[in-house]
Motif scaffolding. Sequence first.
Motif, PDB file in Angstrom:
ATOM      1  N   PHE A 244      -9.551  10.920   3.066  1.00 25.96           N
ATOM      2  CA  PHE A 244      -8.948   9.842   1.948  1.00 25.96           C
ATOM      3  C   PHE A 244      -8.859  10.682   0.099  1.00 25.96           C
ATOM      4  O   PHE A 244      -9.609  11.347  -0.189  1.00 25.96           O
ATOM      5  CB  PHE A 244      -9.465   8.370   1.466  1.00 25.96           C
ATOM      6  N   ALA A 245      -7.176   9.981  -0.403  1.00 29.07           N
ATOM      7  CA  ALA A 245      -7.573  11.272  -1.530  1.00 29.07           C
ATOM      8  C   ALA A 245      -6.792  10.310  -2.718  1.00 29.07           C
ATOM      9  O   ALA A 245      -6.642   8.724  -2.266  1.00 29.07           O
ATOM     10  CB  ALA A 245      -6.331  11.438  -1.655  1.00 29.07           C
ATOM     11  N   HIS A 246      -8.029  10.428  -3.828  1.00 22.39           N
ATOM     12  CA  HIS A 246      -7.643   9.563  -5.055  1.00 22.39           C
ATOM     13  C   HIS A 246      -5.805   9.466  -5.566  1.00 22.39           C
ATOM     14  O   HIS A 246      -5.340  10.662  -5.782  1.00 22.39           O
ATOM     15  CB  HIS A 246      -8.891   9.377  -5.748  1.00 22.39           C
ATOM     16  N   GLN A 247      -5.262   8.053  -6.129  1.00 20.66           N
ATOM     17  CA  GLN A 247      -4.244   8.161  -6.937  1.00 20.66           C
ATOM     18  C   GLN A 247      -3.893   7.405  -7.875  1.00 20.66           C
ATOM     19  O   GLN A 247      -4.565   6.341  -7.433  1.00 20.66           O
ATOM     20  CB  GLN A 247      -3.024   8.238  -5.566  1.00 20.66           C
ATOM     21  N   ALA A 248      -3.654   7.468  -8.927  1.00 19.97           N
ATOM     22  CA  ALA A 248      -3.488   6.587  -9.518  1.00 19.97           C
ATOM     23  C   ALA A 248      -1.867   6.580  -9.999  1.00 19.97           C
ATOM     24  O   ALA A 248      -2.024   7.967 -10.765  1.00 19.97           O
ATOM     25  CB  ALA A 248      -4.840   6.712 -10.713  1.00 19.97           C
ATOM     26  N   PHE A 249      -1.294   5.531 -10.797  1.00 20.43           N
ATOM     27  CA  PHE A 249      -0.105   6.105 -11.860  1.00 20.43           C
ATOM     28  C   PHE A 249       0.067   4.388 -12.797  1.00 20.43           C
ATOM     29  O   PHE A 249      -0.176   3.792 -12.347  1.00 20.43           O
ATOM     30  CB  PHE A 249       0.501   6.880 -10.513  1.00 20.43           C
ATOM     31  N   PHE A 250       0.846   4.679 -13.775  1.00 22.00           N
ATOM     32  CA  PHE A 250       1.794   3.752 -14.687  1.00 22.00           C
ATOM     33  C   PHE A 250       2.727   2.840 -14.028  1.00 22.00           C
ATOM     34  O   PHE A 250       3.908   3.992 -14.039  1.00 22.00           O
ATOM     35  CB  PHE A 250       1.230   3.572 -15.796  1.00 22.00           C
ATOM     36  N   ASP A 251       2.593   1.416 -13.626  1.00 19.02           N
ATOM     37  CA  ASP A 251       3.864   1.028 -12.361  1.00 19.02           C
ATOM     38  C   ASP A 251       4.865   0.547 -13.805  1.00 19.02           C
ATOM     39  O   ASP A 251       4.364  -0.337 -15.096  1.00 19.02           O
ATOM     40  CB  ASP A 251       4.205   0.101 -11.724  1.00 19.02           C
ATOM     41  N   GLU A 252       5.847   1.518 -15.111  1.00 21.43           N
ATOM     42  CA  GLU A 252       6.360   0.719 -15.809  1.00 21.43           C
ATOM     43  C   GLU A 252       7.877  -0.416 -15.971  1.00 21.43           C
ATOM     44  O   GLU A 252       7.231  -1.475 -17.012  1.00 21.43           O
ATOM     45  CB  GLU A 252       7.444   1.615 -16.539  1.00 21.43           C
ATOM     46  N   ASN A 253       7.713  -0.819 -14.731  1.00 18.95           N
ATOM     47  CA  ASN A 253       8.540  -2.194 -14.435  1.00 18.95           C
ATOM     48  C   ASN A 253       7.089  -3.273 -14.492  1.00 18.95           C
ATOM     49  O   ASN A 253       7.666  -4.730 -14.821  1.00 18.95           O
ATOM     50  CB  ASN A 253       8.721  -1.766 -12.945  1.00 18.95           C
ATOM     51  N   LEU A 254       5.882  -3.000 -14.306  1.00 22.19           N
ATOM     52  CA  LEU A 254       4.697  -3.740 -12.976  1.00 22.19           C
ATOM     53  C   LEU A 254       4.690  -3.990 -14.728  1.00 22.19           C
ATOM     54  O   LEU A 254       3.308  -5.264 -15.262  1.00 22.19           O
ATOM     55  CB  LEU A 254       4.355  -3.980 -12.178  1.00 22.19           C
ATOM     56  N   GLY A 255       4.353  -2.646 -15.687  1.00 18.16           N
ATOM     57  CA  GLY A 255       3.483  -3.058 -16.648  1.00 18.16           C
ATOM     58  C   GLY A 255       1.384  -2.729 -16.406  1.00 18.16           C
ATOM     59  O   GLY A 255       0.889  -2.953 -17.333  1.00 18.16           O
ATOM     60  N   ARG A 256       1.840  -1.964 -15.276  1.00 14.91           N
ATOM     61  CA  ARG A 256       0.147  -2.029 -14.800  1.00 14.91           C
ATOM     62  C   ARG A 256       0.230  -0.546 -14.136  1.00 14.91           C
ATOM     63  O   ARG A 256       0.912   0.093 -13.772  1.00 14.91           O
ATOM     64  CB  ARG A 256      -0.378  -3.322 -13.508  1.00 14.91           C
ATOM     65  N   ILE A 257      -0.985   0.142 -14.214  1.00 14.53           N
ATOM     66  CA  ILE A 257      -2.066   0.731 -13.824  1.00 14.53           C
ATOM     67  C   ILE A 257      -2.031   0.304 -12.215  1.00 14.53           C
ATOM     68  O   ILE A 257      -2.546  -0.572 -12.020  1.00 14.53           O
ATOM     69  CB  ILE A 257      -3.338   2.198 -14.862  1.00 14.53           C
ATOM     70  N   GLU A 258      -1.765   1.245 -11.458  1.00 16.12           N
ATOM     71  CA  GLU A 258      -2.345   1.201 -10.013  1.00 16.12           C
ATOM     72  C   GLU A 258      -3.033   2.220  -9.712  1.00 16.12           C
ATOM     73  O   GLU A 258      -2.900   3.437 -10.073  1.00 16.12           O
ATOM     74  CB  GLU A 258      -0.779   0.923  -8.710  1.00 16.12           C
ATOM     75  N   MET A 259      -4.074   2.053  -9.047  1.00 13.22           N
ATOM     76  CA  MET A 259      -5.145   3.012  -8.601  1.00 13.22           C
ATOM     77  C   MET A 259      -4.929   2.505  -6.712  1.00 13.22           C
ATOM     78  O   MET A 259      -5.248   1.783  -6.561  1.00 13.22           O
ATOM     79  CB  MET A 259      -6.562   2.605  -8.420  1.00 13.22           C
ATOM     80  N   HIS A 260      -5.015   3.536  -5.946  1.00 14.71           N
ATOM     81  CA  HIS A 260      -5.120   3.479  -4.953  1.00 14.71           C
ATOM     82  C   HIS A 260      -6.099   4.657  -3.962  1.00 14.71           C
ATOM     83  O   HIS A 260      -5.975   5.484  -4.550  1.00 14.71           O
ATOM     84  CB  HIS A 260      -3.786   4.038  -4.103  1.00 14.71           C
ATOM     85  N   LEU A 261      -6.642   4.159  -3.210  1.00 18.53           N
ATOM     86  CA  LEU A 261      -6.885   5.548  -1.774  1.00 18.53           C
ATOM     87  C   LEU A 261      -6.346   6.096  -0.508  1.00 18.53           C
ATOM     88  O   LEU A 261      -5.782   4.929  -0.029  1.00 18.53           O
ATOM     89  CB  LEU A 261      -7.951   5.247  -1.305  1.00 18.53           C
ATOM     90  N   VAL A 262      -5.131   7.170  -0.469  1.00 27.97           N
ATOM     91  CA  VAL A 262      -4.254   7.513   0.119  1.00 27.97           C
ATOM     92  C   VAL A 262      -5.013   8.728   1.353  1.00 27.97           C
ATOM     93  O   VAL A 262      -5.645   8.915   0.890  1.00 27.97           O
ATOM     94  CB  VAL A 262      -3.510   8.741  -0.040  1.00 27.97           C
ATOM     95  N   SER A 263      -4.541   7.737   2.547  1.00 30.82           N
ATOM     96  CA  SER A 263      -5.464   8.630   3.985  1.00 30.82           C
ATOM     97  C   SER A 263      -3.917   9.961   3.844  1.00 30.82           C
ATOM     98  O   SER A 263      -3.420   9.764   3.568  1.00 30.82           O
ATOM     99  CB  SER A 263      -4.844   7.412   4.743  1.00 30.82           C
ATOM    100  N   ARG A 264      -4.969  11.398   3.759  1.00 26.33           N
ATOM    101  CA  ARG A 264      -4.868  12.361   4.404  1.00 26.33           C
ATOM    102  C   ARG A 264      -4.588  12.407   5.848  1.00 26.33           C
ATOM    103  O   ARG A 264      -3.396  13.772   5.733  1.00 26.33           O
ATOM    104  CB  ARG A 264      -5.833  13.701   4.034  1.00 26.33           C
TER     105      ARG A 264
END
Length: 332
Positions: A244-264
């Motif tokens: 699993f890998a860490h992923q984080a990004f800002f969604d400008e439409n929703l006004g929020r940072i999202e954090m995910h764990l991504v299956s490799r």
Amino acid sequence: MNAPLPHLAHEPARLDRTFLQDVIGGLSAPKKHLSAKYFYDRRGSELFEAITRLPEYYPTRTELAILDRYGPEIAAGLAPGSALVEFGSGSTAKVRRLLPHLSDLAAYVPVDVSEEFLRSEAEELGRDFPRLQVEPVAADFTKPFGLPEDLRDAPKAGFFPGSTIGNFEPELAAGLLASFARTLGTGTGAGTGATLIVGIDLVKEKAVLDAAYDDAAGVTAAFNLNLLTRINRELGADFDLDAFAHQAFFDENLGRIEMHLVSRRNQLVTVAGVPFHFGSGETIHTENSYKYTVPGFRALARGAGWEHARVWTDPDGLFSVHALTANTIRRH
């Protein structure tokens, strides 16, 4: 009411069934998710404290600077003899900025779900402030809980720093603020004038926000992945952290940072014997962090039964600290 758990092929000793219920429910959803409140076992709390010291992570140092600069003004808004209740206290670094200006506190009440870390921090604070009455409460602040009985007649003030309110969907954030009003409003001495001091992260450039939640040293990645380590340890799961890998990004439409764990890769994971399939690239959504404008947060608070009293910001407009007072007419 919680739905019954499925039949479990393996049930670990000292099982936290609520934790298991939430994990199985979240991983069974069409879009897999886990609650951010489970980040904070002892290791998770330590990793978060390390995050707050990272160069990319501006919120903590900026909020501390606001508390240092405006501490006397913030403290002046609390009723004399108040009990100061910190929701989700974690480290005591921020309340320490206010305590020198609050010599007449009835007590400080840190509330946190991580009991071991809570007790440790409370004991250290008590040693550093020997005249301060410290009464820790181990509880999930998102659910109803009781304050110490000896403080029932003291006026109440709440402290909710760190922009933790941003981890909740706006509707849930409003509900949480309303819950705080009910908690702080209990007791004959707190019928009016209950106060809440809350830290709010502000909307800013996407690049600044993305870097704050995906640091070069990988500490935030370790924090995110530690949630899987905890599930493995406490719920008898078999997550392979390297898968699993860490992923984080800002969604400008929703006004929020999202954090995910991504299956490799395509893989099968079991939790207490319950199987879950992950496709390559499929994610577990672990956290949101909403960012607000000052007027936007003011409107949210007003809808939850709080009147906006003051706001303090840093010179660059990165972060804000708000003082709210309970609206006793609208509060239920």
